[in-house]
Design a protein around this motif. Structure first.
Motif: not given
Length: 409
Positions: A304-324
């Motif tokens: 959970e610690e690892l994935v929270q970091f990843v999700r937070g970073e991906l949400e901030s990337i312009k042009g990236l769509t996260l499916y969750q």
């Protein structure tokens, strides 16, 4: 938290691999995890000592039977079931097809079965094919494409006195959504239906209590949880005894052997015990079951610690769509996304070649999900799955690799 990541990594030989001069980052665990060294050695040692088929009077045959029995005890502890309810086979998909042919023998025209739109097709097509052959109606619990969860609002209407069977996945192998199996199972039981669960994507990440879920049939694959290519079915004893699987005539007609069609992958089964033992080694307790539960708690907290970091970073990337699903919905540490202006295959190829990060692309047999989202024709998803052996440093390499590609398309 004091998670022993360095000790964990030492138990996975594949982590020593390099590509393009860099250590490989394995983020393809949902398609198959890396294998713990004890499981590798168990299969090798079995073959080195001499293998044999079952029911012989000689040592290698007796030893094979004893080790298979031990593996079933470990699987029973893993899912809170009984060893006599565990059958092995090639993989979860094959086991579901075998079980479907048996359980559907009692279905008749006018009956109904209930599936879901958030499934790996291994938990759709075996049951659907049997239903079509018998003119049985197939219904689906719909996917809410906004929340990426199952819409259970019409569950009471979908389940009727005609419903004979319900199949639901524990968690989405593509987007990580953990389904509310308990609610579905409780309603299905009230309707008198048999309930089957695909636990493949759940078992690498959290404890799966068959009894607490209230399900009759549970399917999984050990190669998704640090072991060899072995599939398994755990079926409640009273139901298992009633099933009449297709098999050759002299084969055993008692559970669980009657579902184990042909000679099994004995060397692979030797590694099942070690895969379960690895999880238990991460925990504490006086019994195997207690250590397994405790081990999963450590795994969940760390991942959970690892994935929270990843999700937070991906949400901030312009042009990236996260499916969750929303934050309030429990999810496995699996992320699915797309990058504007690139196909999923182009992106995963560049991640491999430029960052030595192994991630996968496609629909991952969650075809109905990708279809409803309208992305099948354009390559479906990019998927990254975090596992017990990944590190925060690897997560940063993963995120940095994405940013580098997005900024230099």
């Amino acid at each position: 938290m004091n998670y022993p990541i360095e000790a964990v990594r030492k138990r996975f030989p594949a982590l020593q691999r390099t590509y393009k001069g860099k250590p490989v980052v394995y983020l393809d665990g949902p398609g198959g995890s890396q294998t713990v060294v004890e499981a590798i050695n168990a299969g090798r040692d079995y073959m080195m000592r001499g293998g044999a088929n079952l029911h012989g009077a000689f040592p290698t045959s007796k030893e094979t039977m004893e080790k298979i029995a031990e593996a079933k005890e470990y699987v029973a502890a893993l899912f809170n079931g009984k060893a006599e309810e565990v059958a092995f086979g090639p993989n979860a998909t094959t086991m579901m097809f075998h079980a479907a042919r048996a359980v559907a023998k009692t279905w008749k025209e006018g009956d109904e079965i209930l599936l879901t739109e958030l499934e790996h097709h291994a938990n759709i097509d075996p049951w659907r094919k049997e239903a079509e052959d018998k003119n049985v109606t197939v219904k689906y619990i719909p996917l809410d494409t906004k929340t990426l969860t199952l819409d259970l609002s019409s569950l009471d209407q979908l389940l009727t006195e005609k419903t004979k069977f319900v199949a639901i996945g524990l968690a989405s192998n593509c987007i990580g959504t953990i389904n509310d199996v308990k609610t579905v199972s409780k309603a299905a039981k009230k309707a008198g239906a048999v309930v089957a669960v695909d636990a493949v994507h759940g078992i690498p990440h959290f404890y799966v209590d068959r009894e607490a879920l209230g399900v009759d049939m549970l399917f999984s694959s050990v190669y998704k949880m640090f072991g060899p290519h072995v599939g398994l079915a755990m079926i409640k004893k009273d139901l298992f005894d009633q099933l009449d699987p297709y098999k050759i005539m002299p084969a055993p007609d008692y559970a669980p052997d009657k579902l184990e069609i042909g000679t099994q992958n004995h060397e692979g089964i030797m590694g099942v015990t070690e895969a379960v033992a690895f999880i238990a080694d991460l925990g504490e307790g006086n019994t195997l079951k207690e250590r397994i539960i405790s081990g999963y708690e450590a795994i969940e907290q760390y991942e959970e610690e690892l994935v929270q970091f990843v999700r937070g970073e991906l949400e901030s990337i312009k042009g990236l769509t996260l499916y969750q699903a929303p934050d309030s919905v429990k999810k496995t540490p699996t992320v699915a996304f797309r990058v504007e202006g690139m196909t999923p295959r182009e992106f995963t190829s560049r991640m491999c070649e430029e960052a030595s990060v192994f991630i996968a692309d496609g629909h991952f047999y969650a075809y109905r999900l990708a279809e409803k989202l309208g992305i099948v024709e354009s390559g479906s998803f990019i998927r990254a799955g975090i596992s017990v052996y990944n590190t925060m440093e690897e997560m940063k390499r993963f995120v940095d690799g994405i940013k580098a590609i997005v900024n230099n398309k």
